[in-house]
Write a protein that holds these residues in place. Structure first.
Motif, short mmCIF file in Angstrom:
data_model
loop_
_atom_site.label_atom_id
_atom_site.label_comp_id
_atom_site.label_asym_id
_atom_site.label_seq_id
_atom_site.Cartn_x
_atom_site.Cartn_y
_atom_site.Cartn_z
N ASN A 40 0.83 -1.21 0.00
CA ASN A 40 0.00 0.00 0.00
C ASN A 40 0.87 1.26 0.00
N GLN A 41 1.88 1.25 -0.85
CA GLN A 41 2.79 2.37 -0.98
C GLN A 41 2.87 2.79 -2.44
N GLU A 42 3.28 4.04 -2.65
CA GLU A 42 3.54 4.51 -4.00
C GLU A 42 5.02 4.35 -4.32
N CYS A 43 5.29 4.08 -5.57
CA CYS A 43 6.68 3.98 -6.03
C CYS A 43 7.00 5.24 -6.83
N SER A 44 7.72 6.16 -6.23
CA SER A 44 8.01 7.43 -6.88
C SER A 44 8.97 7.24 -8.05
N TYR A 45 9.12 8.27 -8.86
CA TYR A 45 10.04 8.23 -10.00
C TYR A 45 11.46 7.92 -9.52
N ASP A 46 11.89 8.59 -8.48
CA ASP A 46 13.26 8.38 -7.98
C ASP A 46 13.43 6.99 -7.38
N THR A 47 12.40 6.51 -6.69
CA THR A 47 12.49 5.17 -6.10
C THR A 47 12.60 4.11 -7.19
N ARG A 48 11.79 4.26 -8.22
CA ARG A 48 11.85 3.28 -9.32
C ARG A 48 13.21 3.37 -10.03
N THR A 49 13.70 4.57 -10.21
CA THR A 49 15.02 4.73 -10.83
C THR A 49 16.10 4.10 -9.95
N LYS A 50 15.96 4.27 -8.64
CA LYS A 50 16.92 3.64 -7.71
C LYS A 50 16.87 2.12 -7.84
N ILE A 51 15.68 1.54 -7.96
CA ILE A 51 15.55 0.10 -8.13
C ILE A 51 16.24 -0.35 -9.42
N TYR A 52 16.05 0.43 -10.48
CA TYR A 52 16.74 0.12 -11.74
C TYR A 52 18.26 0.20 -11.54
N ALA A 53 18.70 1.17 -10.76
CA ALA A 53 20.15 1.30 -10.50
C ALA A 53 20.65 0.09 -9.72
N TYR A 54 19.82 -0.41 -8.80
CA TYR A 54 20.19 -1.65 -8.09
C TYR A 54 20.28 -2.82 -9.07
N ILE A 55 19.36 -2.88 -10.04
CA ILE A 55 19.41 -3.97 -11.01
C ILE A 55 20.73 -3.94 -11.78
N ALA A 56 21.12 -2.75 -12.20
CA ALA A 56 22.40 -2.62 -12.90
C ALA A 56 23.55 -3.02 -11.98
N THR A 57 23.51 -2.54 -10.75
CA THR A 57 24.59 -2.80 -9.80
C THR A 57 24.69 -4.27 -9.46
N TYR A 58 23.56 -4.89 -9.20
CA TYR A 58 23.59 -6.31 -8.81
C TYR A 58 23.76 -7.24 -10.01
N GLY A 59 23.36 -6.80 -11.18
CA GLY A 59 23.71 -7.55 -12.38
C GLY A 59 25.22 -7.64 -12.51
N LEU A 60 25.88 -6.53 -12.23
CA LEU A 60 27.34 -6.53 -12.31
C LEU A 60 27.97 -7.29 -11.15
N LEU A 61 27.40 -7.15 -9.95
CA LEU A 61 27.94 -7.85 -8.79
C LEU A 61 27.90 -9.36 -9.00
N TRP A 62 26.76 -9.88 -9.49
CA TRP A 62 26.65 -11.33 -9.68
C TRP A 62 27.46 -11.78 -10.90
N THR A 63 27.73 -10.86 -11.82
CA THR A 63 28.68 -11.16 -12.89
C THR A 63 30.06 -11.41 -12.29
N SER A 64 30.47 -10.51 -11.39
CA SER A 64 31.78 -10.64 -10.74
C SER A 64 31.84 -11.93 -9.93
N TRP A 65 30.77 -12.24 -9.23
CA TRP A 65 30.72 -13.49 -8.44
C TRP A 65 30.84 -14.71 -9.34
#
Length: 303
Positions: free
Chosen positions: A238-263
């Protein structure tokens, strides 16, 4: 029957060999080996940590997490856990199946468990550090280059998103960090629909939105499914996902895509070929880096 394994089981259960039966190998995860066995007509699982996991997992912290969530109904019942060597015994969750990440019913149940965890805002004494993990995994490459020619360039750009991510973290609470679909067990009883979240070995204080990312990229979600999953999480909370929050989640996807690549590359160097997995994760890193850069650029244009 593996005599050495039987001895381990008898030792941790403090029972005689004659009381243990039906030892069976479970499908191995990416970091551990698991076996099911029977004791007094009940089934249990013993986890044997895999090679190199001592470099990645703090078993003392893991034991503390299980103590924190004990009795809250999130996970399987832990019978024994050794904070030194990581051996763990838990009761087998009968009449359950592994979450199908493309079955909406299963995914929504797993999200409800995740949302309940996040809404409780539990606390522990240690924090997950994404960037420390980068240093750890990269150091395990033993000086060998990445299989991706532009790895260092992409890594520098993704690490440059750190400031934006940290500016948009709203809370730090107990987060699972690895709630992928294989760690979600769904009950088969339609009268008691529920998801159990198992394997809390990476759980720490962190931004809870990372749990969404770690589920989605392990399931290899495409952009459409990713949006559905993110939207469903915020709908349940029951929360809203703001523009910045969604962008942050996308940034996490990029970051963790790279992290698990390294792993995955570190595991390749250790002798476990995860090249296909690395390629999928690296694509997440590059694709979502571009998405984040485009969204931040549009935001600057509006401003």
């Amino acid at each position: 029957m593996n005599k050495e394994l039987l001895n381990v089981i008898c030792d941790v259960m403090n029972v005689d060999e004659s009381e243990i039966s039906n030892i069976e190998r479970l499908t191995s995860g990416m970091t551990n080996k698991g076996y099911v066995f029977t004791y007094k007509d009940e089934r249990y699982i013993i986890r044997i940590p895999g090679v190199g996991t001592d470099k990645m997992v703090n078993r003392t912290q893991e034991a503390s997490v299980y103590s924190t969530i004990d009795g809250l109904g999130f996970s399987d019942d832990i019978i024994y856990i050794n904070p030194e060597n990581g051996i763990k015994v838990s009761k087998f969750l009968e009449d359950t199946h592994v979450c199908d990440p493309f079955n909406d019913h299963d995914v929504i149940l797993s999200l409800k468990t995740l949302c309940r965890l996040h809404s409780m805002k539990l606390k522990v004494d240690y924090h997950w550090d994404t960037y420390r993990e980068f240093d750890l995994y990269d150091s395990m490459w033993q000086g060998q280059p990445s299989i991706f020619s532009d790895y260092e360039e992409i890594k520098n750009e993704i690490l440059g998103l750190r400031g934006f991510i940290e500016e948009n973290v709203e809370e730090n609470i107990l987060t699972h960090v690895d709630p992928n679909h294989t760690n979600n067990l769904i009950t088969n009883d339609p009268k008691n629909p529920k998801a159990y979240l198992i394997d809390w070995e990476f759980a720490s204080m962190y931004d809870p939105h990372i749990d969404l990312v770690c589920f989605a990229i392990f399931a290899f979600y495409d952009r459409e499914r990713m949006e559905w999953y993110i939207d469903k999480y915020f709908e349940i909370r029951n929360q809203e996902c703001s523009y910045d929050t969604r962008t942050k989640i996308y940034a996490y996807i990029a970051t963790y895509g790279l992290l698990w690549t390294s792993w995955a590359e570190a595991k390749r160097i250790e002798g476990q070929d995860l090249t296909d997995y690395a390629k999928v994760q690296y694509k997440y890193a590059k694709d979502y880096l571009k998405i984040v850069q485009d969204r931040l650029g549009k935001k600057e244009e509006v401003a």
